[in-house]
Design an enzyme around this catalytic site. Structure first.
Site, mmCIF file in Angstrom:
data_model
loop_
_atom_site.group_PDB
_atom_site.id
_atom_site.type_symbol
_atom_site.label_atom_id
_atom_site.label_comp_id
_atom_site.label_asym_id
_atom_site.label_seq_id
_atom_site.Cartn_x
_atom_site.Cartn_y
_atom_site.Cartn_z
ATOM 1 N N HIS A 121 -73.176 -31.553 48.310
ATOM 2 C CA HIS A 121 -74.011 -32.386 49.177
ATOM 3 C C HIS A 121 -74.159 -33.745 48.488
ATOM 4 O O HIS A 121 -74.153 -33.819 47.256
ATOM 5 C CB HIS A 121 -75.374 -31.698 49.310
ATOM 6 C CG HIS A 121 -76.311 -32.312 50.294
ATOM 7 N ND1 HIS A 121 -77.046 -33.440 50.009
ATOM 8 C CD2 HIS A 121 -76.652 -31.946 51.557
ATOM 9 C CE1 HIS A 121 -77.805 -33.733 51.062
ATOM 10 N NE2 HIS A 121 -77.589 -32.839 52.012
ATOM 11 N N ASP A 198 -77.767 -26.568 42.231
ATOM 12 C CA ASP A 198 -78.432 -27.049 43.434
ATOM 13 C C ASP A 198 -78.706 -25.823 44.310
ATOM 14 O O ASP A 198 -77.792 -25.258 44.917
ATOM 15 C CB ASP A 198 -77.515 -28.058 44.136
ATOM 16 C CG ASP A 198 -78.040 -28.479 45.501
ATOM 17 O OD1 ASP A 198 -79.097 -27.978 45.919
ATOM 18 O OD2 ASP A 198 -77.374 -29.312 46.147
ATOM 19 N N GLN A 201 -79.827 -24.527 49.401
ATOM 20 C CA GLN A 201 -79.519 -23.553 50.458
ATOM 21 C C GLN A 201 -79.718 -22.112 50.010
ATOM 22 O O GLN A 201 -79.803 -21.214 50.854
ATOM 23 C CB GLN A 201 -78.062 -23.716 50.926
ATOM 24 C CG GLN A 201 -77.779 -25.032 51.611
ATOM 25 C CD GLN A 201 -78.560 -25.208 52.914
ATOM 26 O OE1 GLN A 201 -78.993 -24.238 53.542
ATOM 27 N NE2 GLN A 201 -78.758 -26.445 53.310
ATOM 28 N N LYS A 224 -86.745 -25.754 53.225
ATOM 29 C CA LYS A 224 -85.655 -24.844 53.597
ATOM 30 C C LYS A 224 -86.034 -23.399 53.283
ATOM 31 O O LYS A 224 -85.237 -22.480 53.460
ATOM 32 C CB LYS A 224 -84.375 -25.251 52.876
ATOM 33 C CG LYS A 224 -83.859 -26.632 53.320
ATOM 34 C CD LYS A 224 -82.506 -26.917 52.746
ATOM 35 C CE LYS A 224 -82.210 -28.404 52.661
ATOM 36 N NZ LYS A 224 -81.529 -28.935 53.824
ATOM 37 N N CYS A 362 -73.927 -34.529 55.344
ATOM 38 C CA CYS A 362 -74.114 -35.148 54.013
ATOM 39 C C CYS A 362 -73.098 -34.628 53.002
ATOM 40 O O CYS A 362 -73.408 -34.476 51.810
ATOM 41 C CB CYS A 362 -75.536 -34.962 53.485
ATOM 42 S SG CYS A 362 -76.772 -35.711 54.528
#
Ligand code: PMP
Length: 404
Positions: A121, A198, A201, A224, A362
């Site tokens: 991303h 990261d 998600q 999220k 993105c």
């Protein structure tokens, strides 16, 4: 423990009673909020609101207690050793930026390298690109295969003594790929390379064990994970946080201030200058309670099966091509349809009350890799149903007839 049935879980999300026809399949962008989070936020403002840390009176002391309590809940959720390693940020983006500018940049020298992957991303790409540019270092990109799996042999080869950081997504927001972050961390650590994962998600859907994996940093966003927007978490290993200087200065992050000099508070306070998103933290705590009460492995299995079901239905449609078909994947389904622009398709689906995202998500380098302007992306979570996947596939077929 609440039942696993999506209908039972769904009832806890008021948005669906206001939009009974809505098939919300844009969970990778943001999730809907359960009643417990909405009520928790309202209750804080109604009954509890006060600024934290500096108040002597009981409202402030209680707000502080609640605020600090959430660090413990988050630490338990992601397998962190304790609340001291949990920094409140405004989101995954802010957490990654903090690590790039405060941890990496001061130790990055000309000729050094930072490794990311081909599927990052922009939030896990640009901060490292900027740091490299500032330091005269190079951004290395771990390649991926056409199905969207990282080339692990290439990755091993890239782990040289020049590499000062590895930053990798756990679950790709565009391809759905789940990367082997534990294995990659072990390989990087053998060369003394710190690792940021990261988790934007993955935090809501996968089991996270930051201490078990040994990662150095893990960043994610509350919104999220069924929590409020504007609040996120950066986990950092204690020794790193100790060594890092803050990049935002102001109130509530100091020990002593004179006109000549300032000494900073210990982490995590040091990185939380000014009045933070206190209500957001409280709301995030409610969201963490919500997911912690679920049977997380069972929810994961059900949601991933739902993603597979959607894939199987969509795969029947002639002219539809998946973007991302990794063996290890979450319930994120990206695809392109011959002669139908993703924006047109998403607009058509919206008229049928199906919310999907269309565009580059993105991740422009992924679009460049596949030579496409964008994809249509359906992303599923715990309140989604098989019926919604069926509606999606049926309406994609209708759209195809309509546009071609
Ligand atoms: N990384 C990934 C993989 C994401 O999907 C996102 C959000 N789309 C981010 C980082 C950034 O998260 P936020 O916008 O909440 O800071």
């Amino acid at each position: 423990m609440p039942g696993l049935a999506p209908s039972e879980i769904r009832q806890q999300f008021p948005i669906f009673s206001h939009h009974p026809e809505l098939a919300y399949l844009d969970n990778a962008a943001t999730t809907q909020k359960p009643r417990a989070v909405i009520d928790g936020l309202a209750a804080f403002y109604e009954k509890q609101n006060a600024n934290i840390h500096r108040g002597i009176y009981s409202l402030s002391a209680q707000a502080t207690l609640q605020y600090e309590q959430v660090r413990r809940k988050v630490a338990a959720l992601i397998g962190a050793p304790g609340p001291g390693s949990i920094v409140y940020t405004s989101g995954a983006t802010a957490g990654i930026n903090l690590v790039a500018s405060s941890f990496l940049l001061p130790r990055l020298r000309p000729g050094d390298e930072v490794l990311i992957s081909a599927m990052e991303h922009h939030a896990n790409l640009i901060p490292w690109q900027m740091a490299c540019r500032q330091a005269g270092a190079r951004l290395g990109v771990i390649p991926m295969s056409p199905v969207g799996e990282l080339d692990m042999a290439a990755f091993r080869q890239m782990l040289s003594g020049r590499v000062k950081m590895l930053a990798i997504t756990h679950l790709s927001n565009t391809l759905g790929t789940i990367n082997p972050v534990e294995e990659m961390t072990a390989l990087a650590h053998r060369k003394g390379i710190p690792v940021l994962v990261d988790g934007a998600q993955s935090a809501a859907h996968l089991e996270i064990d930051v201490a078990g994996w040994g990662v150095d940093f893990f960043a994610f966003s509350g919104h999220k994970l069924f929590g409020p927007t504007g609040i996120g978490i950066l986990y950092g290993r204690a020794e790193h946080l100790e060594a890092m200087q803050p990049v935002i200065f102001g109130g509530d992050m100091v020990r002593n201030v004179t006109f000549e000099e300032t000494s900073f508070a210990a982490p995590p306070q040091r990185f939380e200058a000014g009045t933070t998103h206190i209500a957001g933290v409280i709301g995030l705590g409610c969201a963490v309670d919500f997911v912690s009460r679920l049977d997380r492995p069972a929810v994961r299995a059900r949601v991933e099966a739902l993603g597979q079901y959607a894939r199987a239905l969509l795969a029947e449609i002639p002219g539809l091509r998946f973007i991302g078909e990794a063996r290890q994947a979450g319930a994120i389904v990206s695809f392109v349809l011959d002669r139908v622009h993703p924006h047109d398709l998403a607009t058509f689906l919206s008229a049928e009350h199906i919310a999907v995202r269309a565009g580059h998500h993105c991740t422009q380098p992924i679009m460049q890799y596949y030579g496409i302007p964008g994809t249509t992306r359906a992303s599923f979570t715990l309140y989604n149903t098989r019926e919604e996947a069926e509606r999606l596939a049926a309406q994609v077929r209708e759209a195809q007839k309509f546009f071609t």
